[in-house]
Design a protein around this motif. Structure first.
Motif, PDB file in Angstrom:
ATOM      1  N   ALA A  13      -6.448  -4.219  -3.428  1.00 18.96           N
ATOM      2  CA  ALA A  13      -5.185  -4.613  -4.057  1.00 18.96           C
ATOM      3  C   ALA A  13      -4.643  -5.860  -3.378  1.00 18.96           C
ATOM      4  O   ALA A  13      -4.960  -6.162  -2.216  1.00 18.96           O
ATOM      5  N   GLU A  14      -3.795  -6.576  -4.115  1.00 17.95           N
ATOM      6  CA  GLU A  14      -3.233  -7.821  -3.589  1.00 17.95           C
ATOM      7  C   GLU A  14      -2.100  -7.569  -2.602  1.00 17.95           C
ATOM      8  O   GLU A  14      -1.809  -8.418  -1.768  1.00 17.95           O
ATOM      9  N   TYR A  15      -1.494  -6.354  -2.674  1.00 15.41           N
ATOM     10  CA  TYR A  15      -0.335  -6.062  -1.816  1.00 15.41           C
ATOM     11  C   TYR A  15      -0.573  -4.747  -1.082  1.00 15.41           C
ATOM     12  O   TYR A  15      -1.289  -3.848  -1.569  1.00 15.41           O
ATOM     13  N   ILE A  16       0.064  -4.626   0.095  1.00 12.53           N
ATOM     14  CA  ILE A  16      -0.088  -3.438   0.929  1.00 12.53           C
ATOM     15  C   ILE A  16       1.285  -2.983   1.415  1.00 12.53           C
ATOM     16  O   ILE A  16       2.295  -3.682   1.243  1.00 12.53           O
ATOM     17  N   CYS A  17       1.283  -1.814   2.063  1.00 13.33           N
ATOM     18  CA  CYS A  17       2.501  -1.312   2.688  1.00 13.33           C
ATOM     19  C   CYS A  17       2.672  -1.986   4.057  1.00 13.33           C
ATOM     20  O   CYS A  17       1.716  -2.025   4.847  1.00 13.33           O
ATOM     21  N   PRO A  18       3.851  -2.507   4.381  1.00 11.33           N
ATOM     22  CA  PRO A  18       4.016  -3.198   5.672  1.00 11.33           C
ATOM     23  C   PRO A  18       3.995  -2.262   6.866  1.00 11.33           C
ATOM     24  O   PRO A  18       3.850  -2.720   8.008  1.00 11.33           O
ATOM     25  N   VAL A  19       4.113  -0.941   6.660  1.00 11.45           N
ATOM     26  CA  VAL A  19       4.154   0.012   7.772  1.00 11.45           C
ATOM     27  C   VAL A  19       2.797   0.665   7.990  1.00 11.45           C
ATOM     28  O   VAL A  19       2.264   0.685   9.105  1.00 11.45           O
ATOM     29  N   THR A  20       2.196   1.188   6.917  1.00  9.49           N
ATOM     30  CA  THR A  20       0.937   1.926   7.039  1.00  9.49           C
ATOM     31  C   THR A  20      -0.290   1.113   6.633  1.00  9.49           C
ATOM     32  O   THR A  20      -1.426   1.593   6.797  1.00  9.49           O
ATOM     33  N   SER A  21      -0.058  -0.092   6.048  1.00 10.46           N
ATOM     34  CA  SER A  21      -1.156  -0.968   5.578  1.00 10.46           C
ATOM     35  C   SER A  21      -1.979  -0.332   4.467  1.00 10.46           C
ATOM     36  O   SER A  21      -3.139  -0.729   4.246  1.00 10.46           O
ATOM     37  N   LEU A  22      -1.436   0.636   3.756  1.00  6.98           N
ATOM     38  CA  LEU A  22      -2.127   1.221   2.600  1.00  6.98           C
ATOM     39  C   LEU A  22      -2.070   0.232   1.442  1.00  6.98           C
ATOM     40  O   LEU A  22      -1.036  -0.393   1.195  1.00  6.98           O
ATOM     41  N   GLU A  23      -3.182   0.121   0.705  1.00  8.65           N
ATOM     42  CA  GLU A  23      -3.240  -0.813  -0.406  1.00  8.65           C
ATOM     43  C   GLU A  23      -2.540  -0.244  -1.639  1.00  8.65           C
ATOM     44  O   GLU A  23      -2.631   0.947  -1.937  1.00  8.65           O
ATOM     45  N   MET A  24      -1.845  -1.133  -2.347  1.00  8.25           N
ATOM     46  CA  MET A  24      -1.074  -0.717  -3.519  1.00  8.25           C
ATOM     47  C   MET A  24      -1.964  -0.797  -4.763  1.00  8.25           C
ATOM     48  O   MET A  24      -1.792  -1.645  -5.643  1.00  8.25           O
ATOM     49  N   ASN A  25      -2.933   0.139  -4.838  1.00  7.14           N
ATOM     50  CA  ASN A  25      -3.885   0.160  -5.947  1.00  7.14           C
ATOM     51  C   ASN A  25      -3.728   1.381  -6.836  1.00  7.14           C
ATOM     52  O   ASN A  25      -4.561   1.615  -7.721  1.00  7.14           O
ATOM     53  N   GLY A  26      -2.674   2.168  -6.622  1.00  9.84           N
ATOM     54  CA  GLY A  26      -2.457   3.355  -7.446  1.00  9.84           C
ATOM     55  C   GLY A  26      -3.021   4.623  -6.849  1.00  9.84           C
ATOM     56  O   GLY A  26      -2.692   5.730  -7.292  1.00  9.84           O
ATOM     57  N   LYS A  27      -3.868   4.479  -5.848  1.00 12.66           N
ATOM     58  CA  LYS A  27      -4.430   5.665  -5.204  1.00 12.66           C
ATOM     59  C   LYS A  27      -3.391   6.346  -4.329  1.00 12.66           C
ATOM     60  O   LYS A  27      -3.395   7.577  -4.186  1.00 12.66           O
ATOM     61  N   TYR A  28      -2.491   5.558  -3.785  1.00 11.89           N
ATOM     62  CA  TYR A  28      -1.407   6.095  -2.954  1.00 11.89           C
ATOM     63  C   TYR A  28      -0.075   5.839  -3.672  1.00 11.89           C
ATOM     64  O   TYR A  28       0.090   4.840  -4.382  1.00 11.89           O
ATOM     65  N   ARG A  29       0.846   6.722  -3.451  1.00 14.73           N
ATOM     66  CA  ARG A  29       2.155   6.614  -4.090  1.00 14.73           C
ATOM     67  C   ARG A  29       3.022   5.592  -3.341  1.00 14.73           C
ATOM     68  O   ARG A  29       3.112   5.638  -2.112  1.00 14.73           O
ATOM     69  N   PHE A  30       3.647   4.713  -4.110  1.00 20.43           N
ATOM     70  CA  PHE A  30       4.535   3.698  -3.557  1.00 20.43           C
ATOM     71  C   PHE A  30       5.917   3.815  -4.203  1.00 20.43           C
ATOM     72  O   PHE A  30       6.046   4.284  -5.348  1.00 20.43           O
ATOM     73  N   SER A  31       6.923   3.379  -3.470  1.00 21.27           N
ATOM     74  CA  SER A  31       8.303   3.360  -3.967  1.00 21.27           C
ATOM     75  C   SER A  31       8.955   2.048  -3.548  1.00 21.27           C
ATOM     76  O   SER A  31       8.490   1.368  -2.630  1.00 21.27           O
ATOM     77  N   PHE A  32      10.029   1.715  -4.231  1.00 28.32           N
ATOM     78  CA  PHE A  32      10.797   0.534  -3.824  1.00 28.32           C
ATOM     79  C   PHE A  32      12.261   0.918  -3.668  1.00 28.32           C
ATOM     80  O   PHE A  32      12.742   1.887  -4.263  1.00 28.32           O
ATOM     81  N   ILE A  33      12.952   0.148  -2.847  1.00 26.88           N
ATOM     82  CA  ILE A  33      14.363   0.413  -2.530  1.00 26.88           C
ATOM     83  C   ILE A  33      15.229  -0.458  -3.436  1.00 26.88           C
ATOM     84  O   ILE A  33      15.084  -1.686  -3.456  1.00 26.88           O
TER      85      ILE A  33
END
Length: 300
Positions: free
Chosen positions: A112-132
């Motif tokens: 993925a082009e973007y990751i989590c700044p804390v855990t470095s997980l890729e934002m590819n849909g495999k992991y759940r992401f949220s925004f504030i």
């Protein structure tokens, strides 16, 4: 007839069974949702925005539809700029844009082009992401659960549980996300109304204070104007009296009488009682007077 020559028919050739519906590839669908705009189906490119329902859009595409006032079902809950937030994404340093697929190399679709700044997980849909919602920072759900904090992990701004919105929620989560959106909007509307009422009450109090002070100033002005007007009236009356006396003195008949040596005692029309009031009367001439040495006050 049939089945000759040693052929053995299969069951599916003799019995017609109901075909199973074609099923989607869940992985392909998941990757498509995280890499394409929810309204135009075009590949995502910065700047990227998200609505309160957790859907991801290209900002340019969304603004174009808002300007055209397109009545699309997917964006019916978006009425203006305040209904979506620009995402603060963290780029993936190991991501490489690929060109045309020539089939001569392996293409990893999970990057993925973007990751989590804390855990470095890729934002590819495999992991759940949220925004504030307050700041727009995108974080993985794992980082929000494992690292409890009252401020954003990326920008340091304060956050609350109501500001966390999941990205690309499942069908089961859409109802809860929609209800949270309605509650958030109602709270913001109530806060705006309270702020407006407080501002209006402050303006009314300020207006009453200025009105009271203005009344006092007007009263003082009226008093000063009354005093000046009374002074002007007195001055006018005095001038009027002085003007009448001067008019009498300037009269020609009065000038003739004064030059001829007019005397009340010689006036035939005046009575004796009136003439006795003046020193020119005969009784006043025979009146005794005090000696000039003794100055006896008994003589009048």
């Amino acid at each position: 007839m049939g089945c000759d020559g040693g052929t053995i028919p299969r069951r599916d050739e003799l019995v017609k069974t109901k075909k199973k519906p074609e099923q989607k590839d869940k992985n392909s669908e998941r990757l498509y949702r995280w890499k394409h705009c929810a309204v135009s189906q075009a590949p995502l490119k910065a700047p990227i925005v998200a609505c309160e329902m957790g859907r991801i859009y290209n900002k340019e595409e969304l603004l174009t539809r808002l300007l055209d006032r397109a009545s699309e079902r997917g964006i019916s809950h978006i009425k203006g700029l305040k209904d979506f937030k620009e995402l603060n994404l963290t780029p993936n340093p190991g991501y490489q844009r690929r060109g045309a697929d020539l089939g001569d190399a392996y293409n990893d679709n999970q990057t993925a082009e973007y990751i989590c700044p804390v855990t470095s997980l890729e934002m590819n849909g495999k992991y759940r992401f949220s925004f504030i919602w307050s700041c727009g920072c995108v974080l993985s759900e794992r980082s929000l659960k494992e690292v409890k904090s009252e401020v954003c992990h990326k920008c340091g701004k304060p956050l609350s549980e109501d500001d966390i919105i999941p990205l690309n929620p499942t069908e089961e989560e859409q109802e809860s996300v929609r209800s949270a959106m309605m509650v958030r909007r109602a709270t913001a509307k109530a806060a705006k109304k309270a702020k407006k009422e407080g501002k209006r009450s402050a303006e009314e109090e300020e207006g009453e204070t200025s009105k009271t002070n203005g009344g006092k100033v007007k009263k003082m002005q009226k008093l000063s104007e009354g005093a000046s007007s009374s002074g002007e009236i007195n001055n006018k009356s005095t001038l009027r009296v002085h003007g009448a006396a001067s008019a009498v003195l300037r009269d020609k008949d009065f000038e003739k009488i004064r030059s001829a040596g007019f005397s009340v005692a010689a006036d035939p029309k005046a009575s004796e009682v009136y003439k006795s009031l003046f020193d020119t009367h005969k009784t006043a001439q025979k009146k005794q007077s005090a000696h000039w040495v003794t100055c006896n006050p008994q003589y009048f």
